[in-house]
Design a protein around this motif. Structure first.
Motif, PDB file in Angstrom:
ATOM      1  N   ILE A 471      -4.739  -0.708  -0.425  1.00 32.13           N
ATOM      2  CA  ILE A 471      -6.047  -1.112   0.461  1.00 32.13           C
ATOM      3  C   ILE A 471      -5.580  -0.423   1.643  1.00 32.13           C
ATOM      4  CG2 ILE A 471      -7.540  -2.876   1.228  1.00 32.13           C
ATOM      5  CD1 ILE A 471      -6.677  -4.491  -1.223  1.00 32.13           C
ATOM      6  N   ALA A 472      -6.258   0.613   2.132  1.00 33.07           N
ATOM      7  CA  ALA A 472      -6.070   1.145   3.338  1.00 33.07           C
ATOM      8  C   ALA A 472      -6.617   0.683   4.568  1.00 33.07           C
ATOM      9  CB  ALA A 472      -6.585   2.603   3.250  1.00 33.07           C
ATOM     10  N   ALA A 493       3.963  -3.967   3.958  1.00 30.93           N
ATOM     11  CA  ALA A 493       2.735  -3.555   3.865  1.00 30.93           C
ATOM     12  C   ALA A 493       1.802  -5.004   4.192  1.00 30.93           C
ATOM     13  CB  ALA A 493       2.233  -3.170   2.687  1.00 30.93           C
ATOM     14  N   ARG A 494       2.669  -6.294   3.666  1.00 35.22           N
ATOM     15  CA  ARG A 494       1.736  -7.284   3.455  1.00 35.22           C
ATOM     16  C   ARG A 494       1.871  -8.324   5.017  1.00 35.22           C
ATOM     17  NH1 ARG A 494       4.786  -8.689  -2.211  1.00 35.22           N
ATOM     18  NH2 ARG A 494       3.226  -7.383  -3.390  1.00 35.22           N
ATOM     19  N   ARG A 495       2.540  -7.880   6.116  1.00 36.55           N
ATOM     20  CA  ARG A 495       2.656  -8.287   7.073  1.00 36.55           C
ATOM     21  C   ARG A 495       2.161  -7.603   8.415  1.00 36.55           C
ATOM     22  NH1 ARG A 495       7.205 -12.080   6.973  1.00 36.55           N
ATOM     23  NH2 ARG A 495       8.361 -12.023   5.316  1.00 36.55           N
ATOM     24  N   PRO A 496       1.496  -8.302   9.366  1.00 39.42           N
ATOM     25  CA  PRO A 496       0.938  -7.469  10.367  1.00 39.42           C
ATOM     26  C   PRO A 496       2.084  -6.741  11.087  1.00 39.42           C
ATOM     27  CG  PRO A 496       0.916  -9.806  11.042  1.00 39.42           C
ATOM     28  CD  PRO A 496       1.391  -9.796   9.660  1.00 39.42           C
ATOM     29  N   ALA A 497       1.293  -5.374  11.661  1.00 38.20           N
ATOM     30  CA  ALA A 497       2.229  -4.642  12.470  1.00 38.20           C
ATOM     31  C   ALA A 497       2.602  -5.147  13.769  1.00 38.20           C
ATOM     32  CB  ALA A 497       1.364  -3.517  12.514  1.00 38.20           C
ATOM     33  N   PRO A 498       3.852  -5.344  14.270  1.00 43.73           N
ATOM     34  CA  PRO A 498       4.178  -5.789  15.497  1.00 43.73           C
ATOM     35  C   PRO A 498       3.276  -5.061  16.658  1.00 43.73           C
ATOM     36  CG  PRO A 498       6.196  -5.776  14.363  1.00 43.73           C
ATOM     37  CD  PRO A 498       5.064  -5.127  13.476  1.00 43.73           C
ATOM     38  N   GLU A 499       3.182  -3.663  16.436  1.00 42.43           N
ATOM     39  CA  GLU A 499       2.710  -2.854  17.501  1.00 42.43           C
ATOM     40  C   GLU A 499       0.962  -3.322  17.907  1.00 42.43           C
ATOM     41  OE1 GLU A 499       2.875  -0.123  13.663  1.00 42.43           O
ATOM     42  OE2 GLU A 499       4.083  -1.699  15.020  1.00 42.43           O
ATOM     43  N   VAL A 500       0.450  -3.863  16.568  1.00 44.28           N
ATOM     44  CA  VAL A 500      -0.996  -4.257  16.859  1.00 44.28           C
ATOM     45  C   VAL A 500      -1.039  -5.634  17.545  1.00 44.28           C
ATOM     46  CG1 VAL A 500      -3.056  -4.961  15.508  1.00 44.28           C
ATOM     47  CG2 VAL A 500      -1.774  -2.896  14.683  1.00 44.28           C
TER      48      VAL A 500
END
Length: 781
Positions: A471-472, A493-500
């Protein structure tokens, strides 16, 4: 010391033969029963707030061969009251000393009892009448003697699978009486006299009453030889084994039973308060339709002696001869009715009299209930609790409001900052809608004082339709806001990106859970709490119902060290918590320390199934398309990781289970013979279009949910695995079940062929500890 205990017990209960004025109407009720031939006479004793408030004798204790007036000190054959006055207390004492364990098989202590498939029948099942044993020993053939009777009991065959249904059985307590003797090394009558009757000052209570008592004993009935039974036990089985048995044989008086009843209310050295509570609160299988303590009746077809006004939550028992005790801890009241209704020829009955007297006692006494005691009886049979008493409210026409609606009503105040627009990220999918059907995405995008800057989509994507790990990231078509997928084939891939997260002030979570430990939305919630704590931003959970209620807590708790994407924390399979409550638990028990706010629902009760909320059902994932499938999911999904199909790729996923190597009729017959509460099985064939065995014809079962409030889904999962392992040992790959069951002892027991109900009984202790811990995180009481 013994004299002091005895004297104290007697001083607390002994009263003259009279009654308080407000209970005077009881006289007429009993006199009417005597006049109508229901009983020849009676002794009634009522205790309230530590005092005997009514104590009277009526009518005759003997009509044949001669008339004798009833007296308050008459000794009665108390018949099945033996089960609770003697045998149950003795068994509780053995448990208290650590000599036995309730969840252990009785055959561990009496190996002969394992005959004919009874090796897994537990002491708990014997005490609660869920063993599956028949009502009594065979009395059609002539036999005599204690040893013969015990050997017959040990050889009895089950008429129902252990734990499957309530069958009141004297054989249960015959075996328990033998267990007391086997473990203690003392005859039952000697043990009870030394450890129960004497310490409680019950000087007129015993098995095998001496001849000196004869004229004070109420005769019962003419026996088979036309001999009037007086001082000999009325129960024919107990008589054949010599007058001493775990189910019948004790003789006693109203005064002695008052001492016993007051002991259960006040406590004493005979049993610890914990043991008394355990004995007198529900101990039956959680899905049972009746409530039984250990030995004692709480709420069942046998509970008419409670009357119409005493609250559910007391406990009592009856004896066939016409005796009964009902004890109500809520109002600290007990009612003892002793009659010899079977005298002289077995035609009388005290059933209606018991109910009338209890109703009158409750009406006439000023019975007050403290908040603590009210909470106690509500917790035993109330709408918000896991037990399924026959009077339980099963559904209601509610009107719950989800957290998003509550947030809108408060003009988004928890999200707004005073001096700037908060930058918000939203974890949601197709289930995030308000009562008007508007997406939470659109609501927050248009909300004043905040800026919705990011959307995060869990497993199945933001629309909830994708069944892939690929899932992109994307953009929301309506708002143009970036959608970040937090589902994929790797942990990162299952965790929110820190930079976001660095560009956000808060994360809002609005997502509908399924109520099962291995549903991945729960782990995603945990990952966001962790990430938000590291980023120093707030998490606001907009709460939604647990669709399969917040009252049932079922299944094994996962083992420490088995954390995974389908097991974020040590939870039972069915935890009975909302996403908001889980967020609080994760945050506290895993020491995440995120800044967490939960926006609670309004109008939701813990016992609500989703169809009681008034909310619109939205499939939380592609293969959970109905509330029925959600109810079955915590059980059927336990075998999904193995080599069977659970109906993915059909119109009714989780309502079907099968494989090309299963014989449908054989499997359905086996499962129905297990008498699993709340479900039935119909042989079926199907060809799934996806997942396991796609395009291949499978045989198996269609699982029909017949009573969702009497259904233990995780136990069904173990039943399915056990049956597959037993019937198809070469084809079924049980080892693949460990990932979702996440409990090694349950897996090992299933692999060893243990009875699933015994396996379920073994996980109850740890489940109870979880429930205690869970309590402090519950938002909805």
């Amino acid at each position: 010391m013994l004299f002091l205990i005895t004297h104290h017990a007697a001083a607390r209960t002994r009263k003259p033969a009279n009654a308080t004025p407000q209970l005077a109407r009881l006289d007429g009720i009993i006199e009417d029963a005597i006049r109508d031939g229901q009983v020849p006479g009676a002794v009634l004793l009522v205790g309230h707030d530590g005092k005997v408030v009514y104590r009277k004798a009526f009518g005759n204790r003997s009509l044949e061969p001669r008339r004798e007036a009833m007296t308050v000190d008459t000794v009665f054959d108390i018949a099945s009251l033996t089960k609770v006055v003697a045998t149950t207390v003795a068994v509780m004492q053995l448990e208290q000393k650590g000599d036995i364990r309730f969840n252990e098989p009785a055959a561990k202590y009496i190996p002969e009892f394992a005959q004919n498939g009874k090796e897994d029948v537990t002491i708990r099942q014997l005490l609660t009448h869920f063993s599956g044993l028949p009502e009594d020993l065979d009395l059609k053939q002539p036999w005599q003697g204690r040893d013969t009777g015990l050997q017959m009991a040990y050889a009895e065959k089950l008429i129902a699978p252990p734990g499957s249904r309530f069958l009141y059985s004297d054989v249960n307590f015959i075996v328990l009486g033998a267990l007391v003797e086997r473990v203690s090394g003392a005859p039952l009558e000697q043990y009870c006299r030394q450890h129960i009757f004497t310490p409680l000052g019950m000087t007129e209570t015993r098995f095998l009453p001496p001849r000196s008592w004869l004229m004070k004993i109420a005769p019962t009935q003419f026996d088979e030889q036309d001999h009037m039974l007086r001082g000999q036990v009325h129960d024919p089985t107990a008589r054949r084994v010599g007058g001493v048995a775990g189910h019948a044989g004790v003789f006693s008086t109203a005064d002695d039973l008052a001492k016993f009843s007051q002991f259960l209310l006040d406590g004493g050295s005979v049993l610890s308060p914990l043991m008394i509570e355990k004995m007198t609160t529900p101990q039956q299988p959680p899905t049972a339709q009746v409530l039984r303590g250990f030995g004692w009746d709480i709420d069942s077809p046998f509970s008419s002696l409670r009357g119409d006004l005493l609250p559910v939550g007391g406990f009592g028992h009856t004896g066939f001869t016409g005796t009964s005790i009902w004890i109500d801890p809520t109002t600290r009241t007990y009612i003892i009715l002793l009659t010899n209704a079977v005298h002289p020829r077995g035609k009388g009955s005290a059933v209606a009299l018991r109910s009338k007297l209890a109703t009158a006692v409750a009406a006439e006494l000023a019975l007050t209930v403290t908040e603590r005691d009210e909470a106690r009886w509500k917790s035993i049979t109330g709408y918000n609790e896991p037990q399924t008493a026959s009077r339980r409210l099963a559904v209601r026409n509610g009107s719950a409001r989800a957290g998003i609606d509550v947030l809108e009503e408060h003009d988004f105040e928890p999200l707004r900052a005073k001096e700037w627009k908060k930058r918000i990220g939203l974890l949601t999918n197709q289930t995030g809608i308000d009562s008007q059907g508007r997406r939470t995405i659109d609501v927050l995008a248009q909300a004043p004082g905040i800026s919705l800057d990011a959307i995060f989509s869990p497993e199945h994507g933001v629309t909830g339709t994708l069944d892939t790990t690929d899932i992109a990231n994307s953009k929301d078509a309506a708002t143009g806001i970036a959608v970040y997928s937090v589902y994929g084939g790797t942990d990162a891939a299952r965790r929110p990106a820190p930079e976001v997260l660095r560009n956000l002030d808060a994360i809002v979570v609005d997502i509908q859970d399924a109520g099962s430990r291995f549903y991945t939305y729960e782990t995603t919630l945990g990952y966001f709490l962790e990430a938000a704590a590291k980023a120093g931003i707030e998490v606001i959970v907009l709460d939604r119902p647990n669709p399969i209620t917040g009252s049932f807590v079922q299944g094994p708790v996962s083992d420490p060290g088995r954390e995974s994407f389908t097991n974020y924390f040590e939870l039972p399979v069915r935890h009975g918590m909302t996403m908001g409550e889980l967020a609080k638990l994760f945050n506290g028990e895993r020491n995440i320390h995120a800044r967490l706010t939960v926006i609670p629902m309004e109008g939701w009760m813990r016992g609500d199934w989703y169809d009681s909320t008034g909310l619109v059902w939205v499939n939380p994932s592609p293969n959970l398309r109905s509330l029925t499938e959600a109810a079955l999911y915590p059980g059927v999904a336990l075998v999904e990781g193995t080599n069977v199909s659970v109906g993915r790729g059909t119109d009714t996923p989780f309502e079907l289970m099968g494989a090309p190597w299963i014989k449908g009729r054989e499997f359905a017959q086996y499962m129905n013979a297990r008498e699993i509460s709340g479900v039935r099985f119909v042989a079926a064939s199907f060809t799934p279009s996806a997942s396991n065995y796609a395009g291949q014809k499978c045989e198996g079962v269609n699982i029909l949910l017949t009573d969702r409030n009497a259904f233990d889904a995780p136990e069904l999962g173990v039943e399915l695995a056990s049956a597959l392992h037993k019937l198809y040992p070469e084809q079924f790959h049980l080892e693949r079940m460990i990932d979702l069951i996440a409990n090694q002892s349950v897996y090992d027991a299933t692999a060893a062929g243990e009875d699933p109900r015994r396996i379920a009984a073994d996980w109850e202790e740890r489940l109870g500890r979880f429930q205690q811990m869970r309590q402090k995180y519950l938002i909805y009481k």
